[in-house]
Write a protein that holds these residues in place. Structure first.
Motif, short mmCIF file in Angstrom:
data_model
loop_
_atom_site.label_atom_id
_atom_site.label_comp_id
_atom_site.label_asym_id
_atom_site.label_seq_id
_atom_site.Cartn_x
_atom_site.Cartn_y
_atom_site.Cartn_z
N ASP A 44 -0.27 -5.76 3.05
CA ASP A 44 -0.37 -7.21 3.25
C ASP A 44 -1.59 -7.46 4.12
O ASP A 44 -1.80 -6.76 5.11
N ALA A 45 -2.39 -8.45 3.76
CA ALA A 45 -3.63 -8.72 4.50
C ALA A 45 -3.49 -9.91 5.44
O ALA A 45 -4.42 -10.24 6.17
N ASP A 46 -2.31 -10.57 5.45
CA ASP A 46 -2.16 -11.81 6.21
C ASP A 46 -1.74 -11.58 7.66
O ASP A 46 -1.32 -10.48 8.03
N LYS B 143 0.44 -9.01 9.78
CA LYS B 143 1.81 -8.79 9.29
C LYS B 143 2.17 -7.32 9.25
O LYS B 143 3.33 -6.95 9.51
N VAL B 144 1.21 -6.46 8.91
CA VAL B 144 1.54 -5.03 8.84
C VAL B 144 1.90 -4.50 10.24
O VAL B 144 2.78 -3.65 10.37
N GLY C 167 0.80 0.90 7.58
CA GLY C 167 0.29 -0.44 7.28
C GLY C 167 -0.97 -0.35 6.44
O GLY C 167 -1.88 0.41 6.75
N HIS C 168 -0.99 -1.08 5.34
CA HIS C 168 -2.21 -1.19 4.53
C HIS C 168 -2.65 -2.64 4.64
O HIS C 168 -2.13 -3.51 3.94
N GLU C 169 -3.57 -2.89 5.55
CA GLU C 169 -3.95 -4.28 5.80
C GLU C 169 -5.02 -4.70 4.80
O GLU C 169 -6.21 -4.80 5.13
N GLU C 170 -4.59 -4.88 3.57
CA GLU C 170 -5.53 -5.22 2.50
C GLU C 170 -4.74 -5.91 1.39
O GLU C 170 -3.55 -5.73 1.25
#
Lengths: 397, 90
Positions: free
Chosen positions: A183-185, A207-208, A226-229
């Motif tokens: 999630d990137a938000d 969010k991650v 976390g995959h912040e993308e």
């Protein structure tokens, strides 16, 4: 004359029960003959190693539990213990309970091990884990083996929003060992009406990161990645390849189609959930490529159901749509349930079935999904063989 | 013959907010034509030149008409039609 000593008792029991040698037992195991193998030793002995396929039913609980665990009294049953005495006594008890096809191994597991015959060791759970997952361990469908599978499993949640929140919380609670969150938000106050993994104190946080805090506080056994993308055509394969099951809680059509195509290309099962106002849908997509790996039945894909996304001007107007927050909880927990069932290999999945839920009418319906022989991605003559980046349109987040 | 048609949320503005409406016709196609006379604009949301739009499914009972006889699927008394569009919210 009734036996008066232990020696008398054993001698008399041995005359009554049917014995089977370890060599014969090994032969049956090798030829995969159908019979139920029961280990009647104590749990601690069983945990140190057992004959493959044996179920654990300690003699102390035999009468209490056997009818529930072995409902078929005519089934072929072989009992064993360490040396052959306890299992002989147990065989007599089963005969008294009406089981007609019971044998007891002679000698037992100690000799089996010395002979170098195959054995399994149940997964080693710590005392803290035995306590935490005790309600799972009591379920024969989960047990030590299932719980250990969950602890070794990796699930990727696409979206840490309305659907991803309840799904992630329950998967973490269940002890799924690795949870990836893509999630990137960042957390916004307007998310909190439905995205229960986040918190007022974490508004503004990625969010991650907020998800990792919530999940690790709930269950420190779980590794959160976390995959912040945002998922797109260039990162989808890298993300999917690391995981066993994908839980799709994304919020837009382009990503839904990308996720589907990646699922087919890479052989990953996808648990699909989607929501709109008061309505939700849930189904499980297992492409043939994934079914082979998992040993489960395959079914249609998202494009068999909806071959193409709607053009932006016909897509439901998301900004104005709104959604009942609680609806996310229903659909997200259905998704988590499906994910757990895939990982455990238990139950009937929503493969080929679309479950729809109308929260206002409080009605669940089930529609049949069929594999489209002309499906552009999973059919025999696919026309889509690379990832497509559809024109993006609105997202309700 | 009158058939009950379940209308999904995105199309309810066309049916005055109703989630179920009735329409007449012996086939799915005929029912959609009748729906159009009662709720103008709905046909265009369901069909394009090639038939049922590819992001919408029309079910008779539990079966998708794409795997029956499409718009020519005949209806029996008591059949219910459900319109199930793709939704993407998460």
């Amino acid at each position: 004359m009734a036996p008066t000593t232990y020696t008398d008792l054993i001698a008399s029991v041995r005359k009554e029960v049917k014995e089977v040698s370890l060599e014969e037992l090994k032969r049956r195991l090798d030829s995969k003959e159908p019979y139920v193998l029961v280990d009647v030793r104590e749990k601690e002995e069983y945990r140190a190693g057992y004959i493959p396929g044996a179920l654990s039913l300690p003699r102390g609980f035999l009468e209490l539990q056997v009818e529930q665990r072995l409902p078929d009294k005519t089934a072929k049953v072989v009992l064993y213990c360490a040396g052959g005495t306890r299992s002989a006594l147990a065989a007599k008890t089963l005969a008294e309970l009406g089981y007609t096809n019971v044998e007891t191994a002679n000698p037992g597991f100690v000799r089996w091990k010395d002979l170098g015959f195959p054995m399994d060791t149940p997964p080693q759970l710590t005392e803290a884990q035995r306590d935490r997952y005790s309600r799972h361990l009591l379920l024969p469908e989960v047990g030590d083996v299932g719980q250990s599978k969950l602890l070794k499993s990796k699930v990727l949640l696409l979206g840490a929003g309305g659907l991803g929140s309840p799904a992630a919380l329950y998967l973490a609670a269940a002890g799924v060992g690795t949870l990836g969150i893509a999630d990137a938000d960042v957390v916004d106050a307007s998310n909190l009406q439905r995205q229960i993994m986040h918190a007022t104190s974490r508004v503004g946080m990625a969010k991650v990161e907020s998800a990792a805090k919530a999940l690790q506080d709930l269950n420190p056994d779980v590794k959160v990645i976390g995959h912040e993308e945002r998922v797109n055509s260039s990162n989808v394969a890298r993300l999917f390849n690391e995981y066993d099951v994908i839980v799709d809680g994304t919020d837009n059509f382009p990503t839904r189609y990308l996720v589907n195509d990646a699922s087919v290309f890479l052989g990953k099962p996808v648990v699909h959930g989607s929501i709109f106002r008061f309505d939700g849908q849930c189904t499980t997509f297992v492409p043939e490529s994934a079914a082979k790996k998992l040993g489960i039945a395959s079914g249609p894909c998202y494009r068999c159901l909806y071959p193409e996304p709607p053009p932006p001007h016909l897509a439901p107007s998301c900004q104005e749509a709104g959604v009942l927050g609680i609806l996310c909880g229903i659909i997200g927990t259905l998704q988590a349930t499906e994910a757990i069932k895939i990982l455990l290999g238990k139950g009937d999945l929503l493969v080929g079935r679309l479950l729809t839920y109308d929260s206002l009418k409080m009605k669940f319906r089930e529609l049949k999904l069929r594999k489209d022989p002309e499906c552009p991605v999973c059919g025999p003559k696919p026309t889509i063989t690379t990832y497509i980046d559809y024109e993006g349109f609105c997202a309700i987040g | 013959m009158s058939t009950i048609v379940r209308i999904p949320a995105p199309l309810r503005p066309l049916t005055g907010g109703k989630d179920e409406v009735s329409a007449d016709g012996g086939t799915v196609g005929a029912v959609i034509e009748d729906l159009e006379t009662r709720h103008p604009g709905i046909k265009d949301r369901l069909l394009d030149a090639k038939g049922v739009r590819r992001f919408i499914n029309i079910y008779v009972g539990e079966e998708d008409v794409r795997f029956l006889n499409g718009l020519g699927t005949e209806l029996k008394g008591g059949d219910q039609i459900s319109i199930v569009p793709a939704i993407a919210g998460g």
